[in-house]
Each structure stands twice: as structure tokens, then as C-alpha cells.
Design a protein around this motif. Structure first.
Motif, PDB file in Angstrom:
ATOM      1  N   VAL A 199      -6.682  -5.548   2.577  1.00 51.15           N
ATOM      2  CA  VAL A 199      -5.713  -6.635   2.410  1.00 51.15           C
ATOM      3  C   VAL A 199      -6.176  -7.588   1.310  1.00 51.15           C
ATOM      4  N   LEU A 200      -7.467  -7.933   1.318  1.00 45.74           N
ATOM      5  CA  LEU A 200      -7.994  -8.829   0.275  1.00 45.74           C
ATOM      6  C   LEU A 200      -7.890  -8.193  -1.113  1.00 45.74           C
ATOM      7  N   GLN A 201      -8.184  -6.902  -1.224  1.00 42.62           N
ATOM      8  CA  GLN A 201      -8.064  -6.223  -2.517  1.00 42.62           C
ATOM      9  C   GLN A 201      -6.625  -6.296  -3.021  1.00 42.62           C
ATOM     10  N   ASP A 202      -5.666  -6.087  -2.116  1.00 42.19           N
ATOM     11  CA  ASP A 202      -4.253  -6.178  -2.500  1.00 42.19           C
ATOM     12  C   ASP A 202      -3.889  -7.596  -2.941  1.00 42.19           C
ATOM     13  N   MET A 203      -4.369  -8.607  -2.214  1.00 38.07           N
ATOM     14  CA  MET A 203      -4.073 -10.005  -2.560  1.00 38.07           C
ATOM     15  C   MET A 203      -4.688 -10.371  -3.911  1.00 38.07           C
ATOM     16  N   LEU A 204      -5.914  -9.928  -4.135  1.00 34.14           N
ATOM     17  CA  LEU A 204      -6.586 -10.218  -5.407  1.00 34.14           C
ATOM     18  C   LEU A 204      -5.885  -9.519  -6.562  1.00 34.14           C
ATOM     19  N   ALA A 205      -5.454  -8.289  -6.346  1.00 30.69           N
ATOM     20  CA  ALA A 205      -4.736  -7.554  -7.396  1.00 30.69           C
ATOM     21  C   ALA A 205      -3.411  -8.247  -7.716  1.00 30.69           C
ATOM     22  N   LYS A 206      -2.722  -8.704  -6.682  1.00 31.65           N
ATOM     23  CA  LYS A 206      -1.452  -9.413  -6.888  1.00 31.65           C
ATOM     24  C   LYS A 206      -1.684 -10.702  -7.668  1.00 31.65           C
ATOM     25  N   GLU A 207      -2.775 -11.398  -7.356  1.00 33.27           N
ATOM     26  CA  GLU A 207      -3.127 -12.633  -8.062  1.00 33.27           C
ATOM     27  C   GLU A 207      -3.358 -12.360  -9.554  1.00 33.27           C
ATOM     28  N   ARG A 208      -3.947 -11.203  -9.856  1.00 31.93           N
ATOM     29  CA  ARG A 208      -4.201 -10.820 -11.251  1.00 31.93           C
ATOM     30  C   ARG A 208      -2.973 -10.195 -11.915  1.00 31.93           C
ATOM     31  N   GLY A 209      -1.910  -9.974 -11.140  1.00 32.10           N
ATOM     32  CA  GLY A 209      -0.713  -9.337 -11.686  1.00 32.10           C
ATOM     33  C   GLY A 209      -0.857  -7.829 -11.790  1.00 32.10           C
ATOM     34  N   GLU A 210      -1.695  -7.253 -10.935  1.00 32.97           N
ATOM     35  CA  GLU A 210      -1.933  -5.814 -10.950  1.00 32.97           C
ATOM     36  C   GLU A 210      -1.318  -5.150  -9.727  1.00 32.97           C
ATOM     37  N   VAL A 211      -1.086  -3.855  -9.862  1.00 32.63           N
ATOM     38  CA  VAL A 211      -0.623  -3.024  -8.768  1.00 32.63           C
ATOM     39  C   VAL A 211      -1.655  -1.905  -8.616  1.00 32.63           C
ATOM     40  N   THR A 212      -1.962  -1.530  -7.376  1.00 33.58           N
ATOM     41  CA  THR A 212      -2.906  -0.447  -7.147  1.00 33.58           C
ATOM     42  C   THR A 212      -2.143   0.841  -6.897  1.00 33.58           C
ATOM     43  N   ALA A 213      -2.539   1.885  -7.605  1.00 35.21           N
ATOM     44  CA  ALA A 213      -1.958   3.208  -7.415  1.00 35.21           C
ATOM     45  C   ALA A 213      -3.009   4.082  -6.748  1.00 35.21           C
ATOM     46  N   GLU A 214      -2.661   4.659  -5.606  1.00 32.66           N
ATOM     47  CA  GLU A 214      -3.556   5.591  -4.931  1.00 32.66           C
ATOM     48  C   GLU A 214      -3.244   6.972  -5.481  1.00 32.66           C
ATOM     49  N   VAL A 215      -4.224   7.570  -6.141  1.00 28.88           N
ATOM     50  CA  VAL A 215      -4.029   8.854  -6.800  1.00 28.88           C
ATOM     51  C   VAL A 215      -4.941   9.891  -6.152  1.00 28.88           C
ATOM     52  N   GLN A 243       6.205   2.409 -15.966  1.00 26.69           N
ATOM     53  CA  GLN A 243       7.167   2.608 -14.885  1.00 26.69           C
ATOM     54  C   GLN A 243       7.331   1.370 -13.999  1.00 26.69           C
ATOM     55  N   VAL A 244       6.197   0.742 -13.627  1.00 24.68           N
ATOM     56  CA  VAL A 244       6.260  -0.368 -12.670  1.00 24.68           C
ATOM     57  C   VAL A 244       6.279  -1.746 -13.314  1.00 24.68           C
ATOM     58  N   GLY A 245       5.899  -1.829 -14.585  1.00 26.88           N
ATOM     59  CA  GLY A 245       5.955  -3.105 -15.291  1.00 26.88           C
ATOM     60  C   GLY A 245       4.738  -3.997 -15.115  1.00 26.88           C
ATOM     61  N   ASN A 246       3.772  -3.602 -14.312  1.00 26.24           N
ATOM     62  CA  ASN A 246       2.547  -4.385 -14.116  1.00 26.24           C
ATOM     63  C   ASN A 246       1.343  -3.545 -14.517  1.00 26.24           C
ATOM     64  N   ASP A 247       0.210  -4.217 -14.717  1.00 27.29           N
ATOM     65  CA  ASP A 247      -1.026  -3.473 -14.926  1.00 27.29           C
ATOM     66  C   ASP A 247      -1.302  -2.672 -13.665  1.00 27.29           C
ATOM     67  N   VAL A 248      -1.855  -1.478 -13.831  1.00 29.35           N
ATOM     68  CA  VAL A 248      -2.099  -0.591 -12.700  1.00 29.35           C
ATOM     69  C   VAL A 248      -3.584  -0.287 -12.593  1.00 29.35           C
ATOM     70  N   THR A 249      -4.126  -0.488 -11.398  1.00 24.77           N
ATOM     71  CA  THR A 249      -5.490  -0.096 -11.095  1.00 24.77           C
ATOM     72  C   THR A 249      -5.415   1.202 -10.311  1.00 24.77           C
ATOM     73  N   ILE A 250      -6.176   2.190 -10.730  1.00 25.80           N
ATOM     74  CA  ILE A 250      -6.127   3.494 -10.076  1.00 25.80           C
ATOM     75  C   ILE A 250      -7.258   3.605  -9.069  1.00 25.80           C
ATOM     76  N   LYS A 251      -6.881   3.925  -7.835  1.00 25.62           N
ATOM     77  CA  LYS A 251      -7.847   4.201  -6.776  1.00 25.62           C
ATOM     78  C   LYS A 251      -7.773   5.708  -6.525  1.00 25.62           C
ATOM     79  N   GLU A 252      -8.771   6.413  -7.027  1.00 25.62           N
ATOM     80  CA  GLU A 252      -8.717   7.875  -7.028  1.00 25.62           C
ATOM     81  C   GLU A 252      -9.427   8.479  -5.829  1.00 25.62           C
ATOM     82  N   THR A 253      -8.799   9.530  -5.275  1.00 25.12           N
ATOM     83  CA  THR A 253      -9.388  10.327  -4.209  1.00 25.12           C
ATOM     84  C   THR A 253      -9.319  11.780  -4.651  1.00 25.12           C
ATOM     85  N   VAL A 254     -10.392  12.523  -4.442  1.00 26.05           N
ATOM     86  CA  VAL A 254     -10.405  13.939  -4.793  1.00 26.05           C
ATOM     87  C   VAL A 254     -10.206  14.748  -3.516  1.00 26.05           C
ATOM     88  N   ASP A 255      -9.204  15.635  -3.540  1.00 32.82           N
ATOM     89  CA  ASP A 255      -8.903  16.511  -2.408  1.00 32.82           C
ATOM     90  C   ASP A 255      -8.592  17.892  -2.967  1.00 32.82           C
TER      91      ASP A 255
END
Length: 186
Positions: free
Chosen positions: A102-118, A139-151
Motif C-alpha cells: 500500500v505504501l509503495q502504491d501511495m509513494l508511486a502515486k505521489e511521484r505521478g507513477e504507475v506500477t506495472a506488474e510484468v 498507453q497510460v499517460g504516466n511514468d511506469v515502474t516495472i515490477k518484474e516476476t519471472v515464471d
């Protein structure tokens, strides 16, 4: 979502909102960001820490002492240290994973970023991650931070989740769709 996960997320949201507001008022957002990153890394790396947070075998006093020592050793800010002490005293350390999310999401929103789970079959190169972030930003109009998972089970392709949107271009999902189509025909 299970009932327990929903309760944990609700509890975590209330604490996260309070600590975020305190950090914002005290102009300590940067300190909160580094604390959240450090705690997230520590939880990922340490099975002992995860056990401390979730095990009912530790008494309230043992958890409080251990968390205070961890906060001091990690040089966490006073706000974060106080939050951890409060969680330990209330026996709510089990909400830490949800709280950090939740804090990571709030901090990203404060910075104007969106997190993409990839989710990928193998780790993205720096160039691939940058190109994907640039494409998602368009596509989304905001800076995107990528949270990557390998599967490896997805075989190839990507599964991208941004907010409530999901794009699944994995080979595994295409094979499943083809298999379902073949069942309908035959």
C-alpha cells in the motif's frame, strides 16, 4: 480474495495512510521511500524476518525488542521505527507485506507513477524493460515502474497488469485458448 487477506489489507491501509500523512506533513517522503524499499528488500531476503512477523510463537515483548533492534540496525527513520513499534505492540506485524504494498502504491502515486506488474518467462534485459516502460507510458499517460516476476511456466510472451487492466500475451495462455477451441470443435 480471502476474508483474512481482506482484513489484513484493510488494517494495512489504515496504518499506511497514517504513516504516509505523517511523512508528508514532516516533509519526510524521501526517508519513507528509502525505509519502504529497505524493509521490502529485507523481507524478501530474510526468512527469519518473515517468521518473526507472522509467528504466534514470539511474545509481544520479543517481537517488540526484535523489531526495535532491526529498525535501529537498518537506520530507519523515526516515523517508520515508531510505526513498527506500534505494530509490534498491537500484535499486527503480520500486515507488513500488505502495508509495504500500500505504501509503495501511495509513494508511486505521489511521484505521478504507475506500477506495472510484468510476468515473463525469462528476465527482461535493461533495454527490453525500458522499451516496455516507454510503451506503457504512452498507453497510460504516466511514468511506469516495472515490477518484474519471472515464471517459466508461461513459456514465452508477457503478462502485464496495470491497475485493473491485464494483457496476457503468454504462449501458455494462447495454448490454453487453442486447447479450449479444439474441445469445442471435437
Amino acid at each position: 480474495m480471502s476474508e483474512t487477506a481482506g482484513i489484513s489489507t484493510g488494517i494495512a491501509s489504515r496504518y499506511a495512510t497514517a504513516v504516509f500523512d505523517l511523512a508528508k506533513e514532516g516533509k519526510a517522503i524521501k526517508a519513507l521511500e528509502s525505509d519502504v524499499a529497505a524493509l521490502d528488500a529485507a523481507m524478501t531476503d530474510s526468512a527469519d524476518l518473515r517468521t518473526l512477523l507472522t509467528s504466534p510463537l514470539y511474545s509481544r515483548e520479543e517481537q517488540s525488542a526484535a523489531i526495535a533492534a532491526i529498525a535501529k540496525k537498518m537506520n530507519l527513520s523515526d516515523t517508520t521505527s515508531n510505526l513498527l513499534a506500534l505494530l509490534a505492540s498491537k500484535r499486527r506485524l503480520f500486515v507488513m507485506p500488505q502495508l509495504l504494498t500500500v505504501l509503495q502504491d501511495m509513494l508511486a502515486k505521489e511521484r505521478g507513477e504507475v506500477t506495472a506488474e510484468v510476468t515473463t518467462a525469462k528476465k527482461l534485459t535493461k533495454a527490453q524493460a525500458d522499451k516496455l516502460a516507454k510503451t506503457l507510458k504512452a498507453q497510460v499517460g504516466n511514468d511506469v515502474t516495472i515490477k518484474e516476476t519471472v515464471d517459466e511456466s508461461i513459456i514465452g510472451g508477457l503478462i502485464v497488469k496495470v491497475g485493473s487492466k491485464m494483457i496476457d500475451t503468454s504462449i501458455a495462455s494462447k495454448l490454453n485458448a487453442l486447447q479450449n477451441t479444439m474441445k469445442e470443435v471435437g
